[in-house]
Design an enzyme around this catalytic site. Sequence first.
Site, PDB file in Angstrom:
ATOM      1  N   HIS A  67      25.420   4.656 -22.429  1.00  0.00           N
ATOM      2  CA  HIS A  67      26.185   4.740 -21.187  1.00  0.00           C
ATOM      3  C   HIS A  67      25.913   6.030 -20.416  1.00  0.00           C
ATOM      4  O   HIS A  67      26.545   6.294 -19.407  1.00  0.00           O
ATOM      5  CB  HIS A  67      27.690   4.666 -21.530  1.00  0.00           C
ATOM      6  CG  HIS A  67      28.569   4.244 -20.395  1.00  0.00           C
ATOM      7  ND1 HIS A  67      28.637   2.957 -19.931  1.00  0.00           N
ATOM      8  CD2 HIS A  67      29.455   4.954 -19.633  1.00  0.00           C
ATOM      9  CE1 HIS A  67      29.518   2.869 -18.948  1.00  0.00           C
ATOM     10  NE2 HIS A  67      30.026   4.079 -18.742  1.00  0.00           N
ATOM     11  N   ASP A 125      25.360   0.687 -25.538  1.00  0.00           N
ATOM     12  CA  ASP A 125      26.512   1.267 -24.843  1.00  0.00           C
ATOM     13  C   ASP A 125      27.776   0.993 -25.649  1.00  0.00           C
ATOM     14  O   ASP A 125      28.157  -0.166 -25.850  1.00  0.00           O
ATOM     15  CB  ASP A 125      26.605   0.632 -23.445  1.00  0.00           C
ATOM     16  CG  ASP A 125      27.633   1.303 -22.555  1.00  0.00           C
ATOM     17  OD1 ASP A 125      28.634   1.819 -23.076  1.00  0.00           O
ATOM     18  OD2 ASP A 125      27.435   1.286 -21.323  1.00  0.00           O
ATOM     19  N   SER A 131      29.386   2.539 -14.063  1.00  0.00           N
ATOM     20  CA  SER A 131      30.636   2.344 -14.788  1.00  0.00           C
ATOM     21  C   SER A 131      31.779   2.044 -13.810  1.00  0.00           C
ATOM     22  O   SER A 131      31.737   1.033 -13.103  1.00  0.00           O
ATOM     23  CB  SER A 131      30.922   3.577 -15.648  1.00  0.00           C
ATOM     24  OG  SER A 131      31.953   3.329 -16.576  1.00  0.00           O
TER      25      SER A 131
END
Length: 389
Positions: free
Chosen positions: A367, A333, A255
Amino acid sequence: MLMLSPIFCILLLLGQSLIIRSLLYIPKMKDAPTPKNEWFSEKCRLAKEKKDLMYRRYNRHKSSQAYLRYKEARAEFVRIRREEERNFLRSGGGISGSTVSTTNKMAGIKEESSNKVFGGFQKVCSHDSKELNCRMKFGVFVPSEAESSPVPVMYWLSGLTCTEQNFITKAGAQQHAAKHGLLLVSPDTSPRGCNIEGEDDDWDFGTGAGFYVDATEEKWKTNYRMYSYITKELPQLIAANFNVVPDKMSIMGHSMGGHGALVCALKNPGMYQSVSAFSPICNPTNCPWGIKAFSGYLGTENKDAWKEYDACELVKNYKGTPLQILVDQGKADNFLTQGQLLPDKLVNACAQAGMPIVMRMQEDYDHSYYFIATFMGDHIDHHAKYLKE
């Protein structure tokens, strides 16, 4: 009266002189010669003498057996020399060869914890950061191979809100790093406890959200220098305290940390042998998270400065050896659908720049660290291929 010849008198005097010298002679100790380095101990000196002896025998006989014995002696000398040097540095320049506890006496760092796992040790260390002007922590997995020879290093950069703990407790990376004999470093995601007004107001800016940039705005520029911390201070600290090959490094992240890994690799051609990312923020100058962070840390007057921390912009002007980029992105995600990650932008930018990239879109994965743990082995295999070349 007995008359002595002049020659006899001279010989008599010389004999007396020799007797007196022999009585006053004090033999030198065997270790009297002062070594060039303070940490060069007797053990290290003997290993060097053996290495030199094996080398002379090899030169004399030129046999394969003599060469193998020389290689073994040389490897042993190198191992002992590095061990002695590390002990000396960790003791702050104390008695050479001393086994000082790393809990208190490592060169500039303190060992907070150490747990054996997959044959190595997962440690957490802390230190006073010069770049960030605060106390910082990082995790480091030390494989068993590091006890006898230098090993390559992988760096992991975590995402928003994370500390060094998220990765070391959730990703399951230690078993894969152990398989390849790689040291694995996982720093915190921002400075902490700097008492800057507003640093704890939002989860996606300030504490836990350093975005791996060097801030230029007055309020943040003294502490929020995560880019320089990752690319300069931390590698120097690792090289000074662990048995690593300093020029064999790779970097990966998740991320915000995936963004950081890509930026660090693209801004420093040749520094990292490989780079990979899980769900990276690929184009931060065009997503809400990035715009908020860059506005706060870099200001809004010169948005060209933002491009220095955007992988899609950096890849356009990359001049180094092509990076073999690996990216995994979960299709489920929620941040992908919110327009925070923009992987297509990175794929297009790489295609235009001729930069190799493998973008794997993984069905049903989100995620979370469940996603990361699933494909961590693939990523470490990817890095090991280039680190072991």
